[in-house]
Design an enzyme around this catalytic site. Sequence first.
Site, PDB file in Angstrom:
ATOM      1  N   PHE A 122      -2.428   9.339   5.798  1.00 21.06           N
ATOM      2  CA  PHE A 122      -0.975   9.262   5.921  1.00 21.06           C
ATOM      3  C   PHE A 122      -0.378   9.987   4.732  1.00 21.06           C
ATOM      4  O   PHE A 122      -0.602   9.584   3.581  1.00 21.06           O
ATOM      5  CB  PHE A 122      -0.587   7.780   5.908  1.00 21.06           C
ATOM      6  CG  PHE A 122       0.877   7.451   6.056  1.00 21.06           C
ATOM      7  CD1 PHE A 122       1.522   7.624   7.274  1.00 21.06           C
ATOM      8  CD2 PHE A 122       1.586   6.907   4.997  1.00 21.06           C
ATOM      9  CE1 PHE A 122       2.851   7.257   7.432  1.00 21.06           C
ATOM     10  CE2 PHE A 122       2.925   6.535   5.137  1.00 21.06           C
ATOM     11  CZ  PHE A 122       3.550   6.714   6.363  1.00 21.06           C
ATOM     12  N   PRO A 127       4.732  14.598  -5.335  1.00 20.15           N
ATOM     13  CA  PRO A 127       4.825  14.498  -6.796  1.00 20.15           C
ATOM     14  C   PRO A 127       6.162  13.914  -7.266  1.00 20.15           C
ATOM     15  O   PRO A 127       6.205  13.130  -8.197  1.00 20.15           O
ATOM     16  CB  PRO A 127       4.644  15.945  -7.262  1.00 20.15           C
ATOM     17  CG  PRO A 127       3.791  16.564  -6.200  1.00 20.15           C
ATOM     18  CD  PRO A 127       4.212  15.913  -4.905  1.00 20.15           C
ATOM     19  N   GLU A 362       1.763   1.281  -0.528  1.00 26.08           N
ATOM     20  CA  GLU A 362       2.495   0.883   0.684  1.00 26.08           C
ATOM     21  C   GLU A 362       3.799   0.150   0.334  1.00 26.08           C
ATOM     22  O   GLU A 362       4.240  -0.756   1.032  1.00 26.08           O
ATOM     23  CB  GLU A 362       1.592   0.078   1.638  1.00 26.08           C
ATOM     24  CG  GLU A 362       0.409   0.946   2.094  1.00 26.08           C
ATOM     25  CD  GLU A 362      -0.253   0.536   3.381  1.00 26.08           C
ATOM     26  OE1 GLU A 362       0.377  -0.180   4.179  1.00 26.08           O
ATOM     27  OE2 GLU A 362      -1.398   0.956   3.608  1.00 26.08           O
TER      28      GLU A 362
END
Length: 381
Positions: A122, A127, A362
Amino acid sequence: MSLDPEVFEALLESVRRFVRERLRPLEADVEAADAVPESVVAEMRHMGLFGLSIGEEYGGLGLSMLEEARVAIEIGRTTPAFRSVFGTNVGIGSQGLVIAGTHEQKETWLPRIASGELVTSFALTEPDVGSDSGSVRTRAVRDGDVYRLTGTKRYITNADKAGLFTVMARTGSESGGRGVSAFLVPRDVPGVSIGEPDKKMGQKGAHVADVVFEDVAVPAANRLGAEGQGFKIAMQVLDRGRLHISAVCVGIAERLIADCVAYSLERRQFGKPIAEHQLIQGLIADSKTEALAARALVLETAEAKDRGEDVVLGAAAAKYFASEMVGRVADRAVQIFGGAGYIADYGIERLYRDVRLFRIYEGTSQIQQLIIARETLKRGG
Ligand code: COS
């Protein structure tokens, strides 16, 4: 989707046995080699672990969210790098396709994802884009039948093994998430390159790396959903992913508590096992109470998701509480083990480092707090 209860219980038991007999003895080796042995990966394929959340019509096991969470709790009882081997196929790597893919896209990719032949990743973070994930800078410019993708993705789990990336890229001029679309990008198309795996604090054996797209021609047929839907797809994927991660946190906490109980019954100080000292009992009681609360929250939210309810708040709350909880449980475990907790031989310091990531990836704890507060304010309580 859910399995026949007897079949599911048999699966759960075989996962328990696999974790206990096969994976736990390998934990120190995985840490030292920074790799999961290929023989273990093959066994995971054979058990169907890569396809837990993929429908049976595409070769997966078609587990409900509740069932997936229960499996994730069992897998959580060992080094999280093992879960990471198939974690992106079950979760964030495949779910965009499951949620928003056309039948044709699903038929093309899902059977190989479910079997573990194809590893998926995913690719959202960049950056300069982390928590503010609506601001992705990777661009996808339409050029006839293809989109041309240019940009860099960062900290991409399993990037070094992936054959397929779900990539969020900007197609529109709208600011924020509205201009973002999602694409399925195979690893082997010209212009895709993968960086060296990053050196990390923990979770050795699970790799993250940069993925660079240089004028990559992606067929328009590989777009997931409509143009501009990519951010919403990513958020839906993360709702599910966050529940899965919460379940893993519960499993690790339960493992650490069991380790603490075993050690405190055996270790003697002041003429008796330290388990008989009330201050040690206090630490165990706090960990047990919090792990039980997290387990209840995770399973209740998973059931709500299976009923089709909105779990944006529940998944964020589960991720927030469970990831913070396992951090506290790991810290208490180091304390109960004392000097041994700080020494590599016992594996406690390793898990202490491993669980630190759960408060970050996440969606950080702070992002979960924002989501929880926003949803609570919206609902009036
Ligand atoms: N499910 C479905 N749709 C969702 C959603 C969800 N869980 N969350 C947001 N959306 C929709 C919103 O409804 C909104 O739709 P409209 O444009 O039609 O109004 C759109 O997506 C934009 O949402 P929002 O305005 O809430 O976006 P924000 O920029 O405020 O971002 C946060 C919201 C901070 C919650 C989001 O960026 C986030 O989760 N960040 C963390 C990302 C992350 O977890 N990164 C980890 C790396 S991936 S391993």
